[in-house]
Design a protein around this motif. Sequence first.
Motif, PDB file in Angstrom:
ATOM      1  N   MET A 262      88.047  15.832 -21.795  1.00 22.59           N
ATOM      2  CA  MET A 262      86.938  16.471 -21.146  1.00 22.59           C
ATOM      3  C   MET A 262      86.273  15.529 -20.143  1.00 22.59           C
ATOM      4  SD  MET A 262      85.375  19.298 -21.153  1.00 22.59           S
ATOM      5  CE  MET A 262      83.893  20.023 -20.631  1.00 22.59           C
ATOM      6  N   ASN A 263      86.164  14.229 -20.460  1.00 22.22           N
ATOM      7  CA  ASN A 263      85.529  13.257 -19.576  1.00 22.22           C
ATOM      8  C   ASN A 263      86.295  13.086 -18.267  1.00 22.22           C
ATOM      9  OD1 ASN A 263      83.504  12.828 -21.371  1.00 22.22           O
ATOM     10  ND2 ASN A 263      84.406  10.981 -22.263  1.00 22.22           N
ATOM     11  N   LYS A 264      87.615  13.240 -18.288  1.00 28.06           N
ATOM     12  CA  LYS A 264      88.419  13.108 -17.084  1.00 28.06           C
ATOM     13  C   LYS A 264      88.535  14.431 -16.343  1.00 28.06           C
ATOM     14  CE  LYS A 264      91.166   9.212 -18.547  1.00 28.06           C
ATOM     15  NZ  LYS A 264      92.490   8.664 -18.688  1.00 28.06           N
ATOM     16  N   LEU A 265      88.311  15.518 -17.013  1.00 29.42           N
ATOM     17  CA  LEU A 265      88.455  16.840 -16.413  1.00 29.42           C
ATOM     18  C   LEU A 265      87.359  17.108 -15.375  1.00 29.42           C
ATOM     19  CD1 LEU A 265      89.964  19.502 -16.354  1.00 29.42           C
ATOM     20  CD2 LEU A 265      88.462  20.306 -18.170  1.00 29.42           C
ATOM     21  N   ILE A 266      86.139  16.736 -15.633  1.00 29.92           N
ATOM     22  CA  ILE A 266      85.016  17.013 -14.724  1.00 29.92           C
ATOM     23  C   ILE A 266      85.178  16.249 -13.400  1.00 29.92           C
ATOM     24  CG2 ILE A 266      82.525  16.762 -14.402  1.00 29.92           C
ATOM     25  CD1 ILE A 266      82.235  17.425 -17.376  1.00 29.92           C
ATOM     26  N   PRO A 267      85.460  14.936 -13.403  1.00 26.70           N
ATOM     27  CA  PRO A 267      85.658  14.252 -12.119  1.00 26.70           C
ATOM     28  C   PRO A 267      86.854  14.796 -11.332  1.00 26.70           C
ATOM     29  CG  PRO A 267      85.296  12.638 -13.842  1.00 26.70           C
ATOM     30  CD  PRO A 267      85.428  13.965 -14.511  1.00 26.70           C
ATOM     31  N   THR A 268      87.876  15.206 -12.038  1.00 28.67           N
ATOM     32  CA  THR A 268      89.055  15.757 -11.362  1.00 28.67           C
ATOM     33  C   THR A 268      88.710  17.070 -10.672  1.00 28.67           C
ATOM     34  OG1 THR A 268      90.466  14.741 -13.050  1.00 28.67           O
ATOM     35  CG2 THR A 268      91.445  16.454 -11.697  1.00 28.67           C
ATOM     36  N   VAL A 269      87.971  17.918 -11.345  1.00 29.87           N
ATOM     37  CA  VAL A 269      87.572  19.199 -10.759  1.00 29.87           C
ATOM     38  C   VAL A 269      86.648  18.974  -9.563  1.00 29.87           C
ATOM     39  CG1 VAL A 269      86.289  21.324 -11.211  1.00 29.87           C
ATOM     40  CG2 VAL A 269      87.904  20.466 -12.915  1.00 29.87           C
ATOM     41  N   VAL A 270      85.726  18.008  -9.679  1.00 32.08           N
ATOM     42  CA  VAL A 270      84.809  17.714  -8.578  1.00 32.08           C
ATOM     43  C   VAL A 270      85.581  17.216  -7.356  1.00 32.08           C
ATOM     44  CG1 VAL A 270      82.943  16.185  -7.844  1.00 32.08           C
ATOM     45  CG2 VAL A 270      82.831  17.291 -10.075  1.00 32.08           C
ATOM     46  N   LEU A 271      86.560  16.355  -7.553  1.00 30.08           N
ATOM     47  CA  LEU A 271      87.369  15.860  -6.443  1.00 30.08           C
ATOM     48  C   LEU A 271      88.175  16.982  -5.794  1.00 30.08           C
ATOM     49  CD1 LEU A 271      88.651  12.428  -7.765  1.00 30.08           C
ATOM     50  CD2 LEU A 271      87.081  12.856  -5.878  1.00 30.08           C
ATOM     51  N   MET A 272      88.718  17.880  -6.606  1.00 31.77           N
ATOM     52  CA  MET A 272      89.487  19.005  -6.063  1.00 31.77           C
ATOM     53  C   MET A 272      88.589  19.929  -5.256  1.00 31.77           C
ATOM     54  SD  MET A 272      92.065  19.822  -9.212  1.00 31.77           S
ATOM     55  CE  MET A 272      92.568  21.360  -8.517  1.00 31.77           C
ATOM     56  N   MET A 273      87.399  20.186  -5.746  1.00 31.16           N
ATOM     57  CA  MET A 273      86.462  21.054  -5.026  1.00 31.16           C
ATOM     58  C   MET A 273      86.022  20.400  -3.717  1.00 31.16           C
ATOM     59  SD  MET A 273      86.163  23.816  -6.727  1.00 31.16           S
ATOM     60  CE  MET A 273      84.683  24.588  -6.143  1.00 31.16           C
ATOM     61  N   GLY A 274      85.811  19.096  -3.756  1.00 32.65           N
ATOM     62  CA  GLY A 274      85.414  18.376  -2.539  1.00 32.65           C
ATOM     63  C   GLY A 274      86.498  18.418  -1.481  1.00 32.65           C
ATOM     64  N   SER A 275      87.744  18.305  -1.884  1.00 38.82           N
ATOM     65  CA  SER A 275      88.837  18.342  -0.905  1.00 38.82           C
ATOM     66  C   SER A 275      88.984  19.727  -0.298  1.00 38.82           C
ATOM     67  CB  SER A 275      90.145  17.896  -1.557  1.00 38.82           C
ATOM     68  OG  SER A 275      90.525  18.814  -2.566  1.00 38.82           O
ATOM     69  N   LEU A 276      88.608  20.767  -1.012  1.00 36.09           N
ATOM     70  CA  LEU A 276      88.669  22.120  -0.456  1.00 36.09           C
ATOM     71  C   LEU A 276      87.642  22.298   0.667  1.00 36.09           C
ATOM     72  CD1 LEU A 276      89.088  24.284  -3.674  1.00 36.09           C
ATOM     73  CD2 LEU A 276      90.813  23.783  -1.954  1.00 36.09           C
ATOM     74  N   PHE A 277      86.506  21.638   0.561  1.00 34.87           N
ATOM     75  CA  PHE A 277      85.481  21.765   1.593  1.00 34.87           C
ATOM     76  C   PHE A 277      85.759  20.881   2.803  1.00 34.87           C
ATOM     77  CE2 PHE A 277      82.977  23.025  -2.202  1.00 34.87           C
ATOM     78  CZ  PHE A 277      82.706  24.320  -1.798  1.00 34.87           C
ATOM     79  N   VAL A 278      86.417  19.741   2.619  1.00 30.54           N
ATOM     80  CA  VAL A 278      86.655  18.794   3.695  1.00 30.54           C
ATOM     81  C   VAL A 278      87.895  19.156   4.510  1.00 30.54           C
ATOM     82  CG1 VAL A 278      87.197  16.377   4.188  1.00 30.54           C
ATOM     83  CG2 VAL A 278      85.473  16.951   2.497  1.00 30.54           C
TER      84      VAL A 278
END
Length: 111
Positions: A1-17
């Motif tokens: 769970m601790n690694k899942l949140i940063p991974t999702v945040v990075l994926m969402m950020g790349s979708l916007f950039v």
Amino acid sequence: MNKLIPTVVLMMGSLFVAPYTLAYDDESPRGYDRGNYQHEDERKVRNERRGQSFQWKAGYKMPQHYRGDGYKVDFKQQNLTPPARNQQWYKIRGEYVLIDTSSHTIIKTRN
């Protein structure tokens, strides 16, 4: 769970950039993109044409960019008629122009 949140945040950020990085390729029609100096070329052409289309005739107003001291000439050295009060001779593009300095109106021209 601790690694899942940063991974999702990075994926969402790349979708916007990603869409913004694709918009600035070399094929873009914008004038400010890399390697496109069209606006500078247009400015050079305007500066070259400046004064060419202007009619240097008596009664016309002298353009502001020719009112500097660099265009003023001494009437004695150029064998010109002495200017009256509030008048000044200018040399512009090989032509001598007598100007009323208070209204910037062309009085007469001489080649």
